[in-house]
Each structure stands twice: as C-alpha cells, then as structure tokens.
Design an enzyme around this catalytic site. Structure first.
Site: not given
Ligand SMILES: *Cc1c(COP(=O)(O)O)cnc(C)c1O
Length: 392
Positions: A128, A215, A244
């Site tokens: 994700f 990420d 986050k």
């Molecule tokens: C939450 C998340 C995102 C996206 O972040 P947003 O602030 O909602 O755009 C991307 N990568 C990972 C691994 C995430 O947990």
C-alpha cells in the site's frame, strides 16, 4: 451520516470528542481504549502536552510563510531527521502519498539521467502506497485501483519477501531503476519479511544501480522499536518516505534521500505550498524530542513483546488463530477466516482495533500505552476473539 461529505469512507457509528493518552471519549462521554492510534498516527497518544504546547507556541508566532523563503523550523527538523536516519536530505510534504510521489519522481528522473527513456519501478504484491494516481498504481491491491484506469505506467509487480522474484524481473526488464517496498507491510496484513531481506535487497540494488526506496510511512517514527524499521537491518536505503506519526496527527510527510538520490530533485523540479510549514514542523520537532525524552522507541519493543506474549498464551488453544506476528507495536493476529466483524464487536466494548487484508486483526497502539491498558487490551480482545470464533 452527513450527505454533504463524499461517502468515500465506511465510517463506524461513533464520533470522538476528546482524548488523553490511549483513551478517547465519544460525544456521550463513553471512554474507549485506542489500540489503533488513528492508523499509526498518534504514536504519542492523544492530547500529548508536548504537541499541544508546540502548536500553541508556534501558532502564536507564525503558521505559514512559503517555501519561497528560508524556514528555520523546517531546517531544524531536517537536521534532526538526518541525524536520526543517516540519510542526506529531505523534501517536506503533507501526507504519505505525497512523500511516495516525491520518491517516484526521484526514481524516474534518476532513470532519465542514466539515459533510460521509460524507467520502471519494482513494487510488491499486497503493498500500500497511497491513493493518488501514481501511488494507487504502485499499490498491490486491486480494490484500490478499481475504476481508476488508465493507471500510471512504469510499475513492475513482484511477490513480497522474495529476492529471486526481483532478480527475475531484472533479467526481463533492463529499464528498472528502483525498488519501492515497505520494510513491514501494514495494510497488506502486518507482513514481516525474512530478517536478511533488506540486506539482500541492498546488495541487489547496489549490483544493478537501482534505488532502494523504503516506504516507512506506517513502520517509521519508533513504532517497531527503532526510529525507522529498516534500522533493524544494517542497510541504509537511498530513499525513505515518512508521514503518519511524524506530526502525531498534524499533517506532514517527508521524503528522505541519500547519495545520488539526494541530488536528483533540483530547484524547480518539485514543490508543495504547505510542505514543511512552520506549524507542521513544530509538531514534528516536538514528536522527535518527546520520543527521546520519554524513551518511547525502546519501550515499543518491550510493550509489543508483552502484548504478544499475552496473546500467544491466551490464544494458544484457539485453532482459528493462524499466526500472531509483530515487531514492536506493529501487531497482526491472523485468523483462518474473514473477521472484519470483530471491529464492530470491539467498538461495542469500547475498544478500537482494525482488521486488514480480510483476516488479520491489526493493532497499532500508541507508544505511550501503559501496563493497565495493555492488560485491558489483551484480555478484552482475547475474549472477543473467542466469542467470534465460537460462532464459526
Ligand atoms: C498510510 C500509508 C500511506 C499513505 O499515506 P497517506 O497519508 O494516507 O497518503 C502510504 N504508505 C503506507 C505504507 C501507509 O501505511
């Protein structure tokens, strides 16, 4: 429900008014235990005085100027992030998806500078990376992509935790310039790769001159017991994205880069109006200071171990529990069947949890969770899991 809000979320029927640490209160003054932290955002819990005071002080002075001007708070935050990460520089934005957009732009421009006309990035199954067009195209979940074709080109998908699948992809595609991967998959079900996965990936990236892009939007900022999850390995990535928990709820994202990757985005090639504004940076600085001052990062390890030891003991006789896995306070309890219903059952008992990838109970409690709350979480959730699996 309010028809004036686009129905993009399936919201649970509860609205919170205030919080304190790992507690939340709804508009009828019922108290809830928050074992999700707004999905790994409020790592310091709710209404932490350090964040409150930083925001009060900064908003009394200055909220926003522009990236047209120097910004000493942004510079200070960049220094702190570089100190803690061994990266070289940082681009500030407002969310995780935007941080990944910056990473994707770095990879593409890096490719073009190497004479690769149609650069491609390796991404993972069950990953994700966000909801913008490029990041949903990078995401390994058809539900996220459904209805939004044409997707952004230039992504090659391989299974997670599988180095030879990456090697294979490289032999078939000479245009690959980077690998984008979560050190631990969050939305995909708290998937933890083999301990040497990142080191092997680092070697492979060095051998083929690929950018190793991590990420860490969910796994970063202390959640796994290190400031960044990749710090459990000996490898340093070329690009690392954060968001986050960086602002404990104040929107801020960051794309950190190192070495050649740090030299790609030059003046005029990228930007953000809000990115790294004084208010958001003051929150992030307070987060970093508090993590150290309250020794919260190492406590993520002890608390995560304690919670999972509790679950392992209490759930050992439940044959519907397939696996309990965690690093620090990134916790997954996998059942042998879809269990989204558990979220509502828990809500009725005033416990906030999440289910991801259909069958995995995901817990991301705040790093400040205390012993009393840990016991409540383990006991309450164990009872709920038995209740749920008895009906199967
Ligand atoms: C939450 C998340 C995102 C996206 O972040 P947003 O602030 O909602 O755009 C991307 N990568 C990972 C691994 C995430 O947990």
């Amino acid at each position: 429900m309010n028809n004036h809000i686009m129905p993009t979320y399936q919201r649970l029927p509860v609205a919170f008014e205030k919080g304190d640490g790992a507690w939340l209160w709804d508009d009828a003054n019922n108290r809830y235990l928050d074992a999700l932290s707004g999905i790994a955002v409020c790592n310091l819990g709710h209404a932490h005085p350090a964040i409150h005071h930083a925001l009060m002080a900064q908003s009394a002075k200055l909220i926003h100027t522009s990236n047209i001007y120097r910004n000493s708070i942004q510079e200070h935050l960049a220094d702190r992030l570089i100190e803690k990460s061994a990266m070289d520089n940082v681009f500030f934005c407002n969310s995780g998806a935007e941080a990944n957009e910056a990473a994707i732009k770095i990879a593409r421009k890096y490719g073009h500078e190497r004479g690769i006309e149609v650069p491609a990035i390796i991404v993972m199954e069950k990953s994700f990376h966000g909801r913008t067009l490029a990041t949903l195209s990078a995401t390994g979940n058809i539900k996220v992509q459904q209805g939004f074709a044409p997707l952004v080109d230039g992504f090659v998908r391989v299974p997670y935790n599988n180095i030879s699948a990456i090697e294979d992809a490289l032999t078939h595609n000479p245009s690959i310039v980077a690998v984008l991967v979560e050190p631990i998959q969050g939305e995909g079900g708290i998937n933890i790769p083999e301990p040497d996965y990142l080191n092997q990936l680092r070697n492979l990236c060095d051998k083929h001159q690929l950018l190793m892009m991590l990420d860490e939007i969910q796994s970063g900022i202390g959640r796994t017991g290190k400031f960044l999850a990749h710090q459990h390995s000996t490898s340093i990535p070329d690009v690392c994205t954060l968001a986050k928990a960086l602002g404990n709820g104040v929107p801020i994202g960051a794309c950190l880069a190192r070495g050649k990757a740090a030299e790609i985005l030059t003046a005029g090639t990228h930007g953000s109006t809000f990115g790294g504004n004084p208010l958001a940076c003051s929150a992030a600085l307070a987060v970093l200071t508090t993590l150290d001052k309250e020794d919260l990062i190492s406590s993520a390890t002890t608390k995560g171990d304690l919670i999972c030891a509790g679950f392992s003991e209490k759930l050992k006789n439940n044959q519907h529990v397939v696996d309990i896995r965690h690093i620090g306070l990134m916790i997954g309890i996998e059942l042998d069947c879809p269990c989204a219903e558990l979220v509502k059952m828990a809500l009725h008992q005033h416990l906030l949890i999440n289910v991801t990838n259909d069958t995995v109970i995901r817990l991301l409690p705040p790093l400040i969770i205390n012993d009393e709350q840990i016991h409540l979480l383990v006991n309450q959730l164990t009872t709920l899991i038995y209740e749920f699996t008895h009906t199967l």
